[in-house]
Design an enzyme around this catalytic site. Structure first.
Site, PDB file in Angstrom:
ATOM      1  N   SER A   7      23.677  59.243  60.566  1.00  0.00           N
ATOM      2  CA  SER A   7      23.320  59.668  59.210  1.00  0.00           C
ATOM      3  C   SER A   7      22.058  60.536  59.228  1.00  0.00           C
ATOM      4  CB  SER A   7      23.025  58.410  58.391  1.00  0.00           C
ATOM      5  OG  SER A   7      21.937  57.750  59.028  1.00  0.00           O
ATOM      6  N   GLY A   8      21.542  60.833  58.030  1.00  0.00           N
ATOM      7  CA  GLY A   8      20.261  61.544  57.931  1.00  0.00           C
ATOM      8  C   GLY A   8      19.131  60.770  58.594  1.00  0.00           C
ATOM      9  N   HIS A   9      19.179  59.443  58.480  1.00  0.00           N
ATOM     10  CA  HIS A   9      18.173  58.591  59.124  1.00  0.00           C
ATOM     11  C   HIS A   9      18.185  58.829  60.639  1.00  0.00           C
ATOM     12  CE1 HIS A   9      15.649  55.119  59.707  1.00  0.00           C
ATOM     13  NE2 HIS A   9      16.594  54.382  60.261  1.00  0.00           N
ATOM     14  N   GLY A  61      20.246  53.011  57.952  1.00  0.00           N
ATOM     15  CA  GLY A  61      19.210  52.676  56.968  1.00  0.00           C
ATOM     16  C   GLY A  61      19.463  51.364  56.242  1.00  0.00           C
ATOM     17  N   HIS A 125      -3.829  45.516  57.491  1.00  0.00           N
ATOM     18  CA  HIS A 125      -4.151  44.439  58.437  1.00  0.00           C
ATOM     19  C   HIS A 125      -3.500  43.112  58.044  1.00  0.00           C
ATOM     20  CE1 HIS A 125      -6.862  42.509  55.567  1.00  0.00           C
ATOM     21  NE2 HIS A 125      -7.134  43.750  55.173  1.00  0.00           N
ATOM     22  N   HIS A 134      12.679  47.275  55.585  1.00  0.00           N
ATOM     23  CA  HIS A 134      12.480  48.726  55.465  1.00  0.00           C
ATOM     24  C   HIS A 134      11.329  48.983  54.484  1.00  0.00           C
ATOM     25  CE1 HIS A 134      14.347  52.890  54.183  1.00  0.00           C
ATOM     26  NE2 HIS A 134      13.107  52.985  54.597  1.00  0.00           N
ATOM     27  N   ILE A 155      10.409  53.673  47.888  1.00  0.00           N
ATOM     28  CA  ILE A 155       9.533  54.823  48.116  1.00  0.00           C
ATOM     29  C   ILE A 155       8.363  54.810  47.105  1.00  0.00           C
ATOM     30  CG2 ILE A 155      11.005  56.324  46.665  1.00  0.00           C
ATOM     31  CD1 ILE A 155      10.475  58.541  48.779  1.00  0.00           C
TER      32      ILE A 155
HETATM   33  C1  ACO Z   1      14.020  58.639  53.639  1.00  0.00           C
HETATM   34  C2  ACO Z   1      14.639  57.884  52.495  1.00  0.00           C
HETATM   35  O1  ACO Z   1      15.349  58.421  51.683  1.00  0.00           O
HETATM   36  S1  ACO Z   1      14.308  56.203  52.378  1.00  0.00           S
HETATM   37  C3  ACO Z   1      15.024  55.644  50.841  1.00  0.00           C
HETATM   38  C4  ACO Z   1      14.015  55.551  49.735  1.00  0.00           C
HETATM   39  N1  ACO Z   1      14.704  55.174  48.502  1.00  0.00           N
HETATM   40  C5  ACO Z   1      14.215  54.276  47.673  1.00  0.00           C
HETATM   41  O2  ACO Z   1      13.136  53.764  47.856  1.00  0.00           O
HETATM   42  C6  ACO Z   1      15.114  53.923  46.493  1.00  0.00           C
HETATM   43  C7  ACO Z   1      14.694  52.623  45.820  1.00  0.00           C
HETATM   44  N2  ACO Z   1      15.690  52.283  44.825  1.00  0.00           N
HETATM   45  C8  ACO Z   1      15.445  52.220  43.488  1.00  0.00           C
HETATM   46  O3  ACO Z   1      14.328  52.438  43.013  1.00  0.00           O
HETATM   47  C9  ACO Z   1      16.661  51.856  42.633  1.00  0.00           C
HETATM   48  O4  ACO Z   1      16.562  52.554  41.398  1.00  0.00           O
HETATM   49  C10 ACO Z   1      16.788  50.319  42.417  1.00  0.00           C
HETATM   50  C11 ACO Z   1      17.283  49.703  43.744  1.00  0.00           C
HETATM   51  C12 ACO Z   1      15.492  49.682  42.011  1.00  0.00           C
HETATM   52  C13 ACO Z   1      17.791  49.998  41.316  1.00  0.00           C
HETATM   53  O5  ACO Z   1      18.996  50.599  41.603  1.00  0.00           O
HETATM   54  P1  ACO Z   1      20.308  50.048  40.840  1.00  0.00           P
HETATM   55  O6  ACO Z   1      20.540  48.629  41.238  1.00  0.00           O
HETATM   56  O7  ACO Z   1      21.404  51.030  41.114  1.00  0.00           O
HETATM   57  O8  ACO Z   1      19.887  50.001  39.314  1.00  0.00           O
HETATM   58  P2  ACO Z   1      20.114  51.073  38.139  1.00  0.00           P
HETATM   59  O9  ACO Z   1      19.906  52.474  38.620  1.00  0.00           O
HETATM   60  O10 ACO Z   1      21.394  50.728  37.489  1.00  0.00           O
HETATM   61  O11 ACO Z   1      18.905  50.738  37.156  1.00  0.00           O
HETATM   62  C14 ACO Z   1      18.827  49.505  36.470  1.00  0.00           C
HETATM   63  C15 ACO Z   1      17.678  49.613  35.473  1.00  0.00           C
HETATM   64  O12 ACO Z   1      16.439  49.681  36.192  1.00  0.00           O
HETATM   65  C16 ACO Z   1      15.744  50.912  35.888  1.00  0.00           C
HETATM   66  N3  ACO Z   1      15.191  51.402  37.150  1.00  0.00           N
HETATM   67  C17 ACO Z   1      15.859  51.688  38.290  1.00  0.00           C
HETATM   68  N4  ACO Z   1      15.019  52.040  39.265  1.00  0.00           N
HETATM   69  C18 ACO Z   1      13.784  51.980  38.732  1.00  0.00           C
HETATM   70  C19 ACO Z   1      12.501  52.244  39.260  1.00  0.00           C
HETATM   71  N5  ACO Z   1      12.335  52.604  40.529  1.00  0.00           N
HETATM   72  N6  ACO Z   1      11.426  52.070  38.450  1.00  0.00           N
HETATM   73  C20 ACO Z   1      11.595  51.690  37.142  1.00  0.00           C
HETATM   74  N7  ACO Z   1      12.810  51.425  36.589  1.00  0.00           N
HETATM   75  C21 ACO Z   1      13.878  51.575  37.375  1.00  0.00           C
HETATM   76  C22 ACO Z   1      16.820  51.846  35.319  1.00  0.00           C
HETATM   77  O13 ACO Z   1      16.243  52.801  34.466  1.00  0.00           O
HETATM   78  C23 ACO Z   1      17.714  50.867  34.623  1.00  0.00           C
HETATM   79  O14 ACO Z   1      17.096  50.524  33.399  1.00  0.00           O
HETATM   80  P3  ACO Z   1      17.966  50.247  32.051  1.00  0.00           P
HETATM   81  O15 ACO Z   1      18.846  49.071  32.374  1.00  0.00           O
HETATM   82  O16 ACO Z   1      16.938  49.969  31.007  1.00  0.00           O
HETATM   83  O17 ACO Z   1      18.758  51.497  31.826  1.00  0.00           O
END
Ligand code: ACO
Length: 196
Positions: A7-9, A61, A125, A134, A155
């Protein structure tokens, strides 16, 4: 050395291995999305046994899938540490753990097996990260934080000092965690609140 996952990872891990002048012979993937990555052949992973001496990094990932692969395939799992990350000689990182560029792991931090310390993440620390954790790009753990097995810190999230985060937790992007978090929940916002 081989990679499991294309993957991209995997691209980021390949880059780290190349920077460390480590040769990657091939990449195995159960559903190959491409035939090669940066000149390294990608082969179908048909589950065939590999020599236990094979050096490998699991470039997947998803924490639960990474765990499943690690438990089903006994290989010589290696860490992959970007030369422009900062890992204290007084910290420990487990086999199969990857540390991306600009990440910092400070003294007496204990990072388990097959963890991902992603780009620019800060592990202060005395933190303890169990296996298959992760820490996403630019997330920061203050001192003495504990993160349970298979949990992901999203993130840009931050976790205050001394907090304990359970197993299989997802902390959303940008969250600010000010209280301990139980197992198997999703937490978002500032201050972090449980939504699932
Ligand atoms: C190199 C790389 O790419 S590494 C990967 C890095 N990626 C990340 O860190 C992604 C982290 N994931 C998230 O933040 C996601 O939004 C999650 C896991 C928190 C939630 O995802 P899902 O389970 O699909 O939830 P969904 O998108 O349906 O959102 C549910 C509710 O939470 C809210 N919500 C989702 N994410 C966030 C967030 N980060 N902050 C605040 N509110 C959030 C939505 O607005 C929604 O609210 P509502 O019910 O009032 O409409």
């Amino acid at each position: 050395m081989i990679l499991i996952g294309a993957s991209g990872h995997a691209k980021v891990i390949l880059d780290i291995l190349f920077k460390n002048e480590i040769t990657v012979d091939r990449i195995l993937d159960a559903n190959p999305p491409v035939t090669e990555l940066f000149g390294v052949p990608v082969n179908l992973d048909d589950g065939a046994q590999l020599s236990k001496e094979t050096k490998a990094v699991i470039a997947v990932g998803n924490n639960l899938i990474r765990k499943k692969i690690a438990e089903s395939r006994l290989l010589q799992y290696m860490p992959a540490v970007h030369p422009r990350s900062t890992v204290s000689p007084f910290a420990k990182i487990g086999t199969g753990t990857v540390v991306m560029a600009n990440a910092v792991i400070n003294p007496d931090a204990l990072v388990g097996k097959h963890c991902i310390i992603n780009t620019g993440a800060v592990i202060e620390h005395d933190c303890v990260l169990e296996d298959y954790v992760h820490i996403s790009p630019n997330a920061a753990l203050a001192g003495n934080v504990t993160v349970g097995e298979c949990s992901q810190i999203g993130i840009g999230a931050v976790v205050l000092q001394g907090i304990k985060i359970g197993n299989n937790v997802t902390v959303g992007a940008g969250a600010v965690i000010i209280r301990d978090i139980p197992d198997r929940v999703t937490v978002v916002g500032n201050p972090g609140r449980i939504i699932k």
